[in-house]
Design a protein around this motif. Sequence first.
Motif, PDB file in Angstrom:
ATOM      1  N   ALA A 139       2.269  -6.062  -6.068  1.00 28.71           N
ATOM      2  CA  ALA A 139       2.431  -4.827  -5.306  1.00 28.71           C
ATOM      3  C   ALA A 139       3.832  -4.248  -5.497  1.00 28.71           C
ATOM      4  O   ALA A 139       4.002  -3.037  -5.687  1.00 28.71           O
ATOM      5  N   ARG A 140       4.828  -5.124  -5.461  1.00 29.62           N
ATOM      6  CA  ARG A 140       6.214  -4.663  -5.589  1.00 29.62           C
ATOM      7  C   ARG A 140       6.517  -4.195  -7.016  1.00 29.62           C
ATOM      8  O   ARG A 140       7.116  -3.124  -7.213  1.00 29.62           O
TER       9      ARG A 140
ATOM     10  N   SER B 284       4.053  -1.208  -1.087  1.00 29.41           N
ATOM     11  CA  SER B 284       4.675  -1.018  -2.393  1.00 29.41           C
ATOM     12  C   SER B 284       6.028  -1.722  -2.506  1.00 29.41           C
ATOM     13  O   SER B 284       6.570  -1.856  -3.605  1.00 29.41           O
ATOM     14  N   ASP B 285       6.564  -2.167  -1.369  1.00 31.17           N
ATOM     15  CA  ASP B 285       7.794  -2.947  -1.388  1.00 31.17           C
ATOM     16  C   ASP B 285       7.533  -4.451  -1.478  1.00 31.17           C
ATOM     17  O   ASP B 285       8.454  -5.263  -1.454  1.00 31.17           O
TER      18      ASP B 285
ATOM     19  N   LEU C  98      -1.647  -2.801  -2.043  1.00 31.34           N
ATOM     20  CA  LEU C  98      -2.634  -3.754  -2.551  1.00 31.34           C
ATOM     21  C   LEU C  98      -3.411  -4.372  -1.395  1.00 31.34           C
ATOM     22  O   LEU C  98      -2.841  -5.009  -0.513  1.00 31.34           O
ATOM     23  N   VAL C  99      -4.724  -4.135  -1.397  1.00 30.72           N
ATOM     24  CA  VAL C  99      -5.629  -4.808  -0.454  1.00 30.72           C
ATOM     25  C   VAL C  99      -6.210  -5.988  -1.216  1.00 30.72           C
ATOM     26  O   VAL C  99      -6.987  -5.818  -2.152  1.00 30.72           O
ATOM     27  N   GLY C 100      -5.817  -7.200  -0.814  1.00 29.31           N
ATOM     28  CA  GLY C 100      -5.991  -8.357  -1.694  1.00 29.31           C
ATOM     29  C   GLY C 100      -7.235  -9.191  -1.535  1.00 29.31           C
ATOM     30  O   GLY C 100      -7.130 -10.413  -1.462  1.00 29.31           O
TER      31      GLY C 100
ATOM     32  N   THR D 101      -0.177   2.761   5.444  1.00 32.48           N
ATOM     33  CA  THR D 101       0.340   2.487   4.111  1.00 32.48           C
ATOM     34  C   THR D 101       0.828   3.777   3.452  1.00 32.48           C
ATOM     35  O   THR D 101       0.675   4.872   4.000  1.00 32.48           O
ATOM     36  N   ASP D 102       1.373   3.626   2.244  1.00 27.37           N
ATOM     37  CA  ASP D 102       1.797   4.796   1.474  1.00 27.37           C
ATOM     38  C   ASP D 102       0.616   5.667   1.065  1.00 27.37           C
ATOM     39  O   ASP D 102       0.801   6.821   0.655  1.00 27.37           O
TER      40      ASP D 102
END
Length: 213
Positions: free
Chosen positions: A6-7, A35-36, A13-15, A76-77
């Motif tokens: 994700a970073r 995203s971080d 990310l939905v994992g 989320t973003d």
Amino acid sequence: MMSDVARSLQITLVGGSISERSGNSLYNTCCVFGSDGKLKGKHRKVHLFDIDIPGKITFQESKTLTAGQDLTIVDTDVGRIGIGICYDIRFQELAMLYAARGAHLLCYPGAFNMTTGPLHWELLQRARAADNQLFVATCAPARDTSSSYVAWGHSTLVGPFGEVIATIEHDEATIIAEIDYSLIEQRRQFLPLRHQRRGDLYQLVDVQGSGSK
């Protein structure tokens, strides 16, 4: 690993779902990373898959797993996302609460089997999307016929009118599709269901309130 991905790619990310041990309990858990690379939310499957269809399939998740106790909605973003896992998709009340809490998108990692998959997998996705007038995304494993549990596959993205935007068959593949959240309000203007519900006759109660987990 999911955090690193994700970073490095700067994505939300939905994992999927993994087995998570907490104390003496095991949960079927889906983690959401920003995203971080930071963990933004964790959903423990609320509805356990206990079914018995004679001659077809018998499965009792509750023999091993403990049911989660919280709804999971994550900012989320890429919008506000409500999370469910597999069997959770069968329960419209969960999706309705996510919609009431402002979700734009419902994500359900899941592995329907070869009995219920052909009949219900797409049907339930389209129903959750159309009933709540939002987007529904599902991610399913590719089919492995040598496995003890054979998955139906068919990862899919559905729009707020219940339309299938993108889908695949049962082989390993990737879906890339655009989501336009402005369509949510447009569809809700076309069919103003939220304003037409009969609160004098029926109500859905959000027991946990409007907080996010």
